[in-house]
Design a protein around this motif. Structure first.
Motif, mmCIF file in Angstrom:
data_model
loop_
_atom_site.group_PDB
_atom_site.id
_atom_site.type_symbol
_atom_site.label_atom_id
_atom_site.label_comp_id
_atom_site.label_asym_id
_atom_site.label_seq_id
_atom_site.Cartn_x
_atom_site.Cartn_y
_atom_site.Cartn_z
ATOM 1 N N LEU A 131 0.806 -1.214 0.000
ATOM 2 C CA LEU A 131 0.000 0.000 0.000
ATOM 3 C C LEU A 131 0.845 1.272 0.000
ATOM 4 C CD1 LEU A 131 -2.780 -1.006 2.568
ATOM 5 C CD2 LEU A 131 -2.981 -0.901 0.077
ATOM 6 N N THR A 132 2.040 1.181 0.562
ATOM 7 C CA THR A 132 2.847 2.399 0.747
ATOM 8 C C THR A 132 4.099 2.455 -0.126
ATOM 9 O OG1 THR A 132 4.063 1.386 2.593
ATOM 10 C CG2 THR A 132 2.077 2.638 3.137
ATOM 11 N N GLY A 133 4.514 1.332 -0.681
ATOM 12 C CA GLY A 133 5.749 1.288 -1.459
ATOM 13 C C GLY A 133 5.537 1.667 -2.911
ATOM 14 N N PRO A 134 6.613 1.719 -3.677
ATOM 15 C CA PRO A 134 6.513 2.051 -5.102
ATOM 16 C C PRO A 134 5.784 0.966 -5.890
ATOM 17 C CG PRO A 134 8.755 1.382 -4.532
ATOM 18 C CD PRO A 134 8.001 1.509 -3.248
ATOM 19 N N VAL A 135 5.107 1.381 -6.941
ATOM 20 C CA VAL A 135 4.338 0.448 -7.765
ATOM 21 C C VAL A 135 5.247 -0.614 -8.378
ATOM 22 C CG1 VAL A 135 2.833 0.256 -9.793
ATOM 23 C CG2 VAL A 135 2.608 2.218 -8.257
ATOM 24 N N SER A 136 6.488 -0.248 -8.660
ATOM 25 C CA SER A 136 7.425 -1.185 -9.290
ATOM 26 C C SER A 136 7.706 -2.409 -8.420
ATOM 27 C CB SER A 136 8.744 -0.471 -9.607
ATOM 28 O OG SER A 136 9.333 0.048 -8.421
ATOM 29 N N ARG A 137 7.473 -2.274 -7.084
ATOM 30 C CA ARG A 137 7.734 -3.400 -6.172
ATOM 31 C C ARG A 137 6.530 -4.314 -6.020
ATOM 32 N NH1 ARG A 137 10.004 -1.106 -0.679
ATOM 33 N NH2 ARG A 137 9.962 -3.331 -0.220
ATOM 34 N N MET A 138 5.394 -3.952 -6.601
ATOM 35 C CA MET A 138 4.180 -4.745 -6.402
ATOM 36 C C MET A 138 4.350 -6.219 -6.758
ATOM 37 S SD MET A 138 0.791 -2.518 -7.332
ATOM 38 C CE MET A 138 -0.223 -3.955 -6.992
ATOM 39 N N PRO A 139 4.931 -6.550 -7.931
ATOM 40 C CA PRO A 139 5.072 -7.984 -8.252
ATOM 41 C C PRO A 139 5.926 -8.737 -7.234
ATOM 42 C CG PRO A 139 5.411 -6.619 -10.207
ATOM 43 C CD PRO A 139 5.387 -5.692 -9.041
ATOM 44 N N LEU A 140 6.997 -8.082 -6.737
ATOM 45 C CA LEU A 140 7.873 -8.736 -5.763
ATOM 46 C C LEU A 140 7.142 -8.995 -4.449
ATOM 47 C CD1 LEU A 140 11.179 -6.689 -6.315
ATOM 48 C CD2 LEU A 140 10.680 -9.025 -7.087
ATOM 49 N N LEU A 141 6.223 -8.104 -4.080
ATOM 50 C CA LEU A 141 5.484 -8.248 -2.827
ATOM 51 C C LEU A 141 4.257 -9.139 -2.999
ATOM 52 C CD1 LEU A 141 5.611 -4.496 -1.728
ATOM 53 C CD2 LEU A 141 6.951 -6.375 -0.754
ATOM 54 N N ALA A 142 3.675 -9.115 -4.197
ATOM 55 C CA ALA A 142 2.437 -9.862 -4.420
ATOM 56 C C ALA A 142 2.645 -11.369 -4.303
ATOM 57 C CB ALA A 142 1.866 -9.519 -5.797
ATOM 58 N N VAL A 143 3.788 -11.869 -4.763
ATOM 59 C CA VAL A 143 4.033 -13.319 -4.739
ATOM 60 C C VAL A 143 4.082 -13.861 -3.314
ATOM 61 C CG1 VAL A 143 5.669 -15.146 -5.320
ATOM 62 C CG2 VAL A 143 5.157 -13.359 -7.000
ATOM 63 N N PRO A 144 4.953 -13.330 -2.418
ATOM 64 C CA PRO A 144 4.933 -13.852 -1.043
ATOM 65 C C PRO A 144 3.607 -13.586 -0.334
ATOM 66 C CG PRO A 144 6.378 -11.924 -1.210
ATOM 67 C CD PRO A 144 6.016 -12.323 -2.593
#
Length: 416
Positions: free
Chosen positions: A184-197
Motif C-alpha cells: 500500500l505504501t511502497g513504489p508500484v514497481s515493487r508490487m510484483p515482488l510483494l504480491a508473490v509472497p
C-alpha cells in the motif's frame, strides 16, 4: 608521502562484528519460529540459550518496558499458585516453564528492539521468510504434493510445520499484514515482488481453514488501511491507499475464486465458513463450557491448575480469559487483563507518530488486536507469535519514551 590509512579502529571493527553477530542470532530465532511441530520446539531451545547469553552480556530492560516484565511474571506466579491446587502435577511444571520462557521472550524482544531499532526491519523480513516457508509446506501438505507431505496437515487442513492449523493460520497474519503495508505504501514497481509472497501467505491462511485466522487477517487489514488513511493529510497519498487497497482486494478475490475451483476446496470452505460448528453448540460444547468454567472461577480464586479443565471436560477452555482464570487464577487473570489494556492504550497513544519504527509498530499493533479478539474463542497463552507481538509493541513504547526524554532538554531550553 605516506599513504593515508582508511582502516577503522579495532574497537569500531569489533563493535560492528558484535552487532552483526547479535542481529544474525535474533534473525535465526525468528526463522525458527515457523517450525513448532513438537514441544519443546527448536525455537524454545535456541531462544532460551540466546536470552541467557544476551543476559550475561548486558541485556538492558528499559524503564518504560518494566510493566511488561512485572505483569508477565506476576501472571506466571498466578500459574504456580494454581499448580498447588492439583493432586497430580503430571506435565504442569514443563507447561509453566514454557509459559515463563515465553514471557521472557517478550521482554527480550522489547529490550533488543528498544536498544537496536534497526532490528525491526530484520525481524519482520525474517518473519516473512519463515511464514512463506511454512505456508509452502502447509499448501504442499494439503495437496499431497510429495510422499509424506500429509504430515503438514491436520484434520484435512493445512497446518504447515505446526501442531494445529488454528495456530498456523494466525501465525501468518503479521507477515501478511506487513507485506500488505509495503504494498500500500511502497513504489508500484515493487508490487510484483510483494504480491508473490503475499499470495503464498494468504493461501496458507486460507488452506488452514481457520475461521479465526480468516477473521484476524480481514480485521487487521481493515485496521491497517484505516490507520494509513488517517495518518496522512495528503489527498494524493489517501487516493493511492484507496486505489492500492482496491487492487489488493481484487487480486486476493481472483486468487480465492480460482482456489475454490479446485476439487474439495469449496466443500471444506462451505463447511468451515459456518459461524457455529457442532463442537461449539453441543451439550458440553465450547459455549456450554464457558458458562461452567466462569462459574467454577467464582468458587476457585486460585484456579484449578494448568490443563486441568481440559482433562475434566475433554476439551480445553478455548477462551483466553477463562484460561487465565482456570490455569493462572484470579492473580493471573488480572495481570493478563492489565497487560492487554496497558499495551492497547500505550500503543494507541503513539501509533501514528512519525518515527522510523512506526510502520513496524502499526503492523504489530493491528495484528495484536486481532490475536486478542481471537483469544475470546481460543487459548493463546502459548502462542509464540503473541509474545513476539508484545515485545515489538513494548520495544516501540520504550523507544518513544527515550525519544521524548531526549527532547525534554531542547524543549526546556526553547522555552527559557
Amino acid at each position: 608521502m605516506s599513504a593515508i590509512s582508511h582502516e577503522l579502529p579495532p574497537a569500531a571493527v569489533n563493535a560492528k562484528l558484535i552487532a552483526l553477530i547479535s542481529s544474525s542470532a535474533v534473525v535465526f530465532g525468528i526463522l525458527l519460529s515457523g517450525f513448532v511441530i513438537n514441544e519443546p520446539a527448536p525455537y524454545e531451545i535456541y531462544m532460551a540459550g540466546l536470552i541467557a547469553i544476551w543476559a550475561l552480556f548486558g541485556l538492558r530492560i528499559s524503564r518504560a518496558a518494566m510493566p511488561l516484565l512485572v505483569l508477565l511474571v506476576t501472571m506466571n506466579i498466578g500459574g504456580m499458585i494454581s499448580m498447588t491446587q492439583m493432586a497430580d502435577l503430571a506435565f504442569t511444571p514443563l507447561y509453566l516453564s514454557v509459559s515463563l520462557f515465553l514471557a521472557f521472550s517478550a521482554v527480550f524482544f522489547a529490550s533488543v528492539t528498544a536498544t537496536q531499532p534497526g532490528l525491526y526491519r530484520l525481524i519482520f523480513n525474517a518473519y516473512v521468510v519463515s511464514a512463506v516457508a511454512t505456508s509452502l509446506l502447509g499448501i504442499a501438505g494439503y495437496f499431497h504434493a510429495f510422499p509424506g507431505a500429509e504430515i503438514f496437515t491436520k484434520y484435512d487442513r493445512a497446518a504447515g510445520a505446526f501442531q494445529d492449523p488454528n495456530v498456523f493460520g494466525p501465525f501468518l497474519v503479521l507477515p501478511g499484514i506487513y507485506l500488505l503495508h509495503l504494498l500500500l505504501t511502497g513504489p508500484v514497481s515493487r508490487m510484483p515482488l510483494l504480491a508473490v509472497p503475499l499470495l503464498i501467505i494468504v493461501s496458507g491462511i486460507f488452506f488452514s481453514f481457520s475461521r479465526g485466522a480468516w477473521g484476524m487477517f480481514v480485521v487487521s487489514a481493515v485496521l491497517l488501511t484505516g490507520c494509513l488513511f488517517l495518518q496522512s493529510n495528503s489527498g494524493k497519498f489517501r487516493l493511492r491507499v484507496v486505489i492500492m487497497t482496491i487492487a489488493a482486494l481484487s487480486l486476493l478475490a481472483i486468487a480465492i475464486i480460482v482456489i475454490l475451483q479446485l476439487p474439495g476446496v469449496a466443500d471444506m470452505f462451505t463447511q468451515r465458513a459456518h459461524l457455529e460448528q457442532s463442537y461449539d453448540t453441543a451439550r458440553l460444547g465450547r459455549f456450554a463450557r464457558y458458562g461452567i468454567g466462569f462459574q467454577m472461577a467464582m468458587e476457585h480464586p486460585f484456579g484449578i491448575g494448568p490443563l486441568v479443565f481440559g482433562k475434566m471436560f475433554g476439551e480445553d477452555t478455548h477462551d483466553i480469559w477463562l484460561k487465565m482464570l482456570m490455569d493462572y487464577g484470579w492473580l493471573g487473570f488480572v495481570s493478563f487483563l492489565t497487560l492487554v489494556l496497558w499495551t492497547i492504550a500505550s500503543g494507541f497513544r503513539i501509533l501514528l507518530r512519525d518515527r522510523p519504527w512506526q510502520p513496524y509498530l502499526l503492523c504489530a499493533y493491528v495484528a495484536f488486536i486481532g490475536n486478542i479478539g481471537l483469544g475470546t474463542f481460543i487459548d493463546i497463552d502459548h502462542w509464540r507469535h503473541v509474545y513476539l507481538l508484545l515485545g515489538l509493541i513494548w520495544g516501540a513504547i520504550a523507544l518513544e519514551y527515550r525519544h521524548q526524554r531526549l527532547l525534554r532538554p531542547a524543549l526546556a531550553q526553547a522555552r527559557s
